[in-house]
Design a protein around this motif. Structure first.
Motif, short mmCIF file in Angstrom:
data_model
loop_
_atom_site.label_atom_id
_atom_site.label_comp_id
_atom_site.label_asym_id
_atom_site.label_seq_id
_atom_site.Cartn_x
_atom_site.Cartn_y
_atom_site.Cartn_z
N LEU A 297 0.96 -1.25 -0.17
CA LEU A 297 -0.12 -0.08 -0.05
C LEU A 297 0.96 1.26 -0.01
CD1 LEU A 297 -2.84 0.98 -0.03
CD2 LEU A 297 -2.81 1.05 2.56
N GLY A 298 1.97 1.15 0.92
CA GLY A 298 2.72 2.30 0.96
C GLY A 298 3.49 2.70 -0.71
N VAL A 299 3.93 1.58 -1.32
CA VAL A 299 4.61 1.77 -2.61
C VAL A 299 3.43 2.07 -3.57
CG1 VAL A 299 5.57 0.48 -4.54
CG2 VAL A 299 5.94 -0.23 -2.01
N CYS B 78 0.77 4.21 -2.64
CA CYS B 78 0.92 5.70 -2.34
C CYS B 78 1.82 6.44 -3.21
CB CYS B 78 1.24 5.95 -0.90
SG CYS B 78 -0.16 5.57 0.19
N GLY B 79 3.19 5.87 -3.35
CA GLY B 79 4.10 6.60 -3.90
C GLY B 79 3.85 6.84 -5.63
N MET B 80 3.10 5.60 -6.22
CA MET B 80 2.82 5.44 -7.47
C MET B 80 1.61 6.33 -7.76
SD MET B 80 2.69 1.54 -8.45
CE MET B 80 4.20 0.81 -9.27
N LEU C 287 -1.26 8.34 5.31
CA LEU C 287 -0.64 9.45 4.29
C LEU C 287 -1.55 9.55 2.82
CD1 LEU C 287 2.11 10.89 3.40
CD2 LEU C 287 2.67 8.85 1.96
N LEU D 45 1.59 13.89 -9.84
CA LEU D 45 2.61 14.78 -10.25
C LEU D 45 2.76 14.84 -11.91
CD1 LEU D 45 5.10 14.20 -7.82
CD2 LEU D 45 3.89 16.33 -7.84
N ALA E 87 0.52 3.93 5.80
CA ALA E 87 0.05 4.16 4.31
C ALA E 87 -1.31 4.83 4.25
CB ALA E 87 0.49 3.13 3.50
N LEU F 120 0.88 9.14 -5.97
CA LEU F 120 1.62 10.72 -5.99
C LEU F 120 2.20 10.90 -7.30
CD1 LEU F 120 2.14 13.09 -4.55
CD2 LEU F 120 4.00 12.02 -3.26
N ALA F 121 3.08 9.90 -7.79
CA ALA F 121 3.70 10.24 -9.04
C ALA F 121 2.74 10.40 -10.15
CB ALA F 121 4.49 9.03 -9.45
#
Lengths: 326, 328
Positions: A159-161, A163-165, A198, A171, A195, A167-168
């Motif tokens: 889930l944290g990964v 989140c990064g995806m 966040l 962006l 996660a 967010l990308a």
């Protein structure tokens, strides 16, 4: 790989519980219907049926565990891959694709099955080499396999990964969505909730977490043998998510939940499932978290999942229910 | 060193839009400059290091060059498995910046000492381990991180460090000269002594800010007529084993100096290299005197200086240990 002596083979076959008579070695599989010819995308119900057959075949022939974890997940994946997600088997890295992470990596055979049925990977290769020494098809899903974004297996990290995806994606001003499927037992992990916090803080409204709520983990029922997970949807809501409960084997309910508006927040779909779904003697029996089907058991299991209209239940009271306070 | 690194990062981010900085809610009065310059590329992940590494992985999978900032053991040991599986297994371009290497936060207690980080990071496949000794080396290491792909761990001390002698030569190095993979041991003059090949008594191999103690020890030994050479090791992994071996066949005594446990750090890496090479070396290899933290917690509070002294790792302690090892 070192050559196996006849003694080694004997031991290996014993561990498989059955040895295919007259067939060469543990990696052989029972005869199945030929791979789907390229053509129209099958219905999600048909896709799920074929995925169940694949999962049963590859775990049985290889002696791999976690078949019940895969079967509880199959309908979720069939709806995602067969209907909801934008994916491109001809170009697994298509930048516009929706991203998918199986955070409960032990259900990897179901992801491989979906990728094989959609044509990301060669189905015969999967049937032959799943779990085999020297292959890329690890029991827990591997990014060495085309179409897999992330290797998982250590729970609570997907889930944290995701989140990064997500967010990308924001962006990049891209409309792509990010889907992350977790197990319910996996929600014991604190990192899941890091996660979750966040994701709502950042209002990641292209992120979807799906919890495969089959109610079972290593020793039996989740809330009785380990931690009291209780109402997972309510927990996500309290973390600032939109959360929906649905029947995790009802394709229409799944599709409705997975395409529901986010309301500016990340979306959690709590898919209520049955561990081992589709094979009567596997359903709800923790043994099938560990064991693989013997040849006879495989035959029985395949006959059950092959039955036309095996009965994905129509929407129940759980279907796409928001639950909680209105 | 932390301000040096962040300043370089801010400058680089002006021309590299893929750079992002994540912090685990640390870096007050250090990271704000980046946040102000690039608000969209800065994220405070909160006090949640496991998730921070996961988020960094997700961003890196989408083409971002991610820098992660925290202190002590938080960005390594707290989230070790995320680093191993999400970053290293997928070989992602994420740089972990750790402030407070060794006993830099000595008075805060053992919870805030980064003393097992090198051992943990060294053991991970694909991970490069960087540990500059002073601001000059920090600038070179930062430039290296901007260029080199893959997961990287950068261990910094804190703030207010001075450049060691020889910093001018370091400043001239470009990241490309530094090597990719980075396999270079920087040579520093040892006081005024001109160590000739034939009469070198001691070769110091030091990493991180504690190299300043080794530099001082080297000067004191020179006054006593014991010749020595100090080489700093800003790149612990991959280690320049060839240079280490050549030193081992040249000096009478090798001395590794690090503010880290003796288990698994620079001394271990050197011992491993020497033992491996020594099996086939034609010349005898010098013994290694490893200076580091023994297998214990300090058991008392203290400044960085105090704790170095406690474990015989300050200049005086190093000189005494060298005397003992050389028998003079």
């Amino acid at each position: 790989m070192a050559d196996l002596t006849p003694m080694d083979v004997e031991v290996a076959e014993e561990e498989l519980l059955w040895a295919p008579a007259g067939e060469p070695g543990p990696s052989s599989v029972p005869a199945l219907a030929p791979a789907q010819a390229p053509g129209p995308v099958p219905s999600t119900v048909d896709l799920a049926r074929r995925m169940r057959e694949d999962c049963l075949a590859i775990t049985s022939s290889s002696g791999a565990g976690h078949i019940a974890s895969a079967l509880s997940l199959v309908d979720i994946l069939a709806v995602l891959y067969g209907s909801v997600m934008h994916v491109n088997p001809a170009d697994p890295k298509d930048p516009a694709r929706d991203r998918f992470i199986l955070s409960k990596g032990h259900g990897g055979s179901a992801v491989y099955a979906a990728l094989a049925e959609l044509g990301f990977i060669d189905r015969n290769d999967l049937l032959k080499n799943y779990y085999a020494s020297g292959s890329v098809y690890s029991g827990h899903v591997s990014h060495a396999v085309p179409g897999v974004e992330l290797s998982t297996g250590s729970l609570g990290q997907g889930l944290g990964v995701a989140c990064g995806m997500a967010l990308a994606a924001r962006l990049d001003a891209s409309g792509r969505r990010v889907f992350c499927v977790m197990g319910d037992g996996e929600c014991d992990e604190g990192s899941v909730w890091e996660a979750a916090l966040l994701a709502s803080t950042l209002e990641l409204d292209r992120l979807v977490a799906v919890v495969d709520r089959n109610g079972m983990q290593s020793f039996g029922p989740t809330d009785e043998t380990a931690l009291k997970l209780g109402d997972i949807a309510e927990k996500f809501r309290s973390f600032g998510w939109r959360a929906i409960d649905c029947d995790g084997h009802d394709h229409a309910a799944l599709e409705a939940a997975l395409t529901a508006p986010h309301g500016g927040q990340p979306l959690a779909v709590i898919a209520h499932t049955v561990k081992g779904k589709g094979v009567s003697f596997m359903e709800g029996d923790i043994r099938w978290h560990y064991d693989s089907a013997s040849k006879d058991e495989l035959r029985r299991a395949l006959s059950e999942v092959a039955v036309e209209g095996m009965g994905f239940p129509a929407g129940t009271s759980l279907s796409a229910s928001e639950g909680g306070a209105a | 060193m932390r301000n040096t690194f962040i300043k370089a990062l801010i400058e680089e981010a002006a021309t590299d839009p893929s750079i992002m900085l994540l912090t685990g809610d640390l870096g007050y009065r250090v990271v704000e400059g980046f946040q102000e310059a690039y608000p969209q590329r800065y994220l405070n992940c909160g006090i949640a290091e496991q998730n921070m590494i996961e988020v960094a992985a997700g961003l890196a999978l989408e083409g971002r060059k991610v820098f992660v900032y925290s202190i002590a053991g938080f960005p390594t040991l707290r989230c070790l498995e995320q680093i191993r599986t999400c970053l290293c297994y997928h070989d992602l371009d994420v740089t972990i910046i750790c402030i407070g290497g060794g006993f830099a936060y000595g008075e805060l207690g053992s919870t805030h000492h980064a003393t097992e980080d090198i051992a943990a990071m060294r053991s991970l496949p694909n991970m490069q381990v960087l540990s500059p000794a002073d601001p000059a080396e920090t600038r070179v290491v930062a430039r290296y991180c901007f260029d080199a792909p893959g997961p990287k761990y950068v261990r910094l001390n804190r703030g207010g460090e001075r450049d060691l002698p020889g910093a001018d030569a370091i400043e001239g190095l470009e990241a490309a000269d530094f090597g990719a993979p980075l396999e270079r041991v920087l040579r520093r003059p040892a006081g005024e002594s001109e160590a000739e090949n034939a009469e070198l008594d001691v070769a110091f191999l030091a990493t991180g800010a504690i190299a300043a103690e080794a530099a001082e020890a080297s000067e004191r030994l020179a006054e006593e007529g014991i010749s020595s050479l100090l080489l700093t090791v800003p790149c612990i992994k991959p280690l320049d084993a060839e240079t280490v071996l050549s030193l081992g066949t040249w000096a009478k005594l090798l001395v590794s100096v690090e503010e880290h446990m003796l288990i698994g750090g620079l001394g271990s890496a050197i011992a491993q290299a020497l033992a491996s090479a020594g099996l086939s070396s034609e010349k005898p290899v010098a013994p290694l005197l490893p200076i580091g933290i023994p297998d214990a917690f300090p058991g008392e509070v203290g400044s960085q200086r105090h704790l170095r002294h406690l474990f015989g790792m300050d200049a005086a302690g190093i000189v005494a240990r060298v005397h003992e090892a050389l028998g003079r």
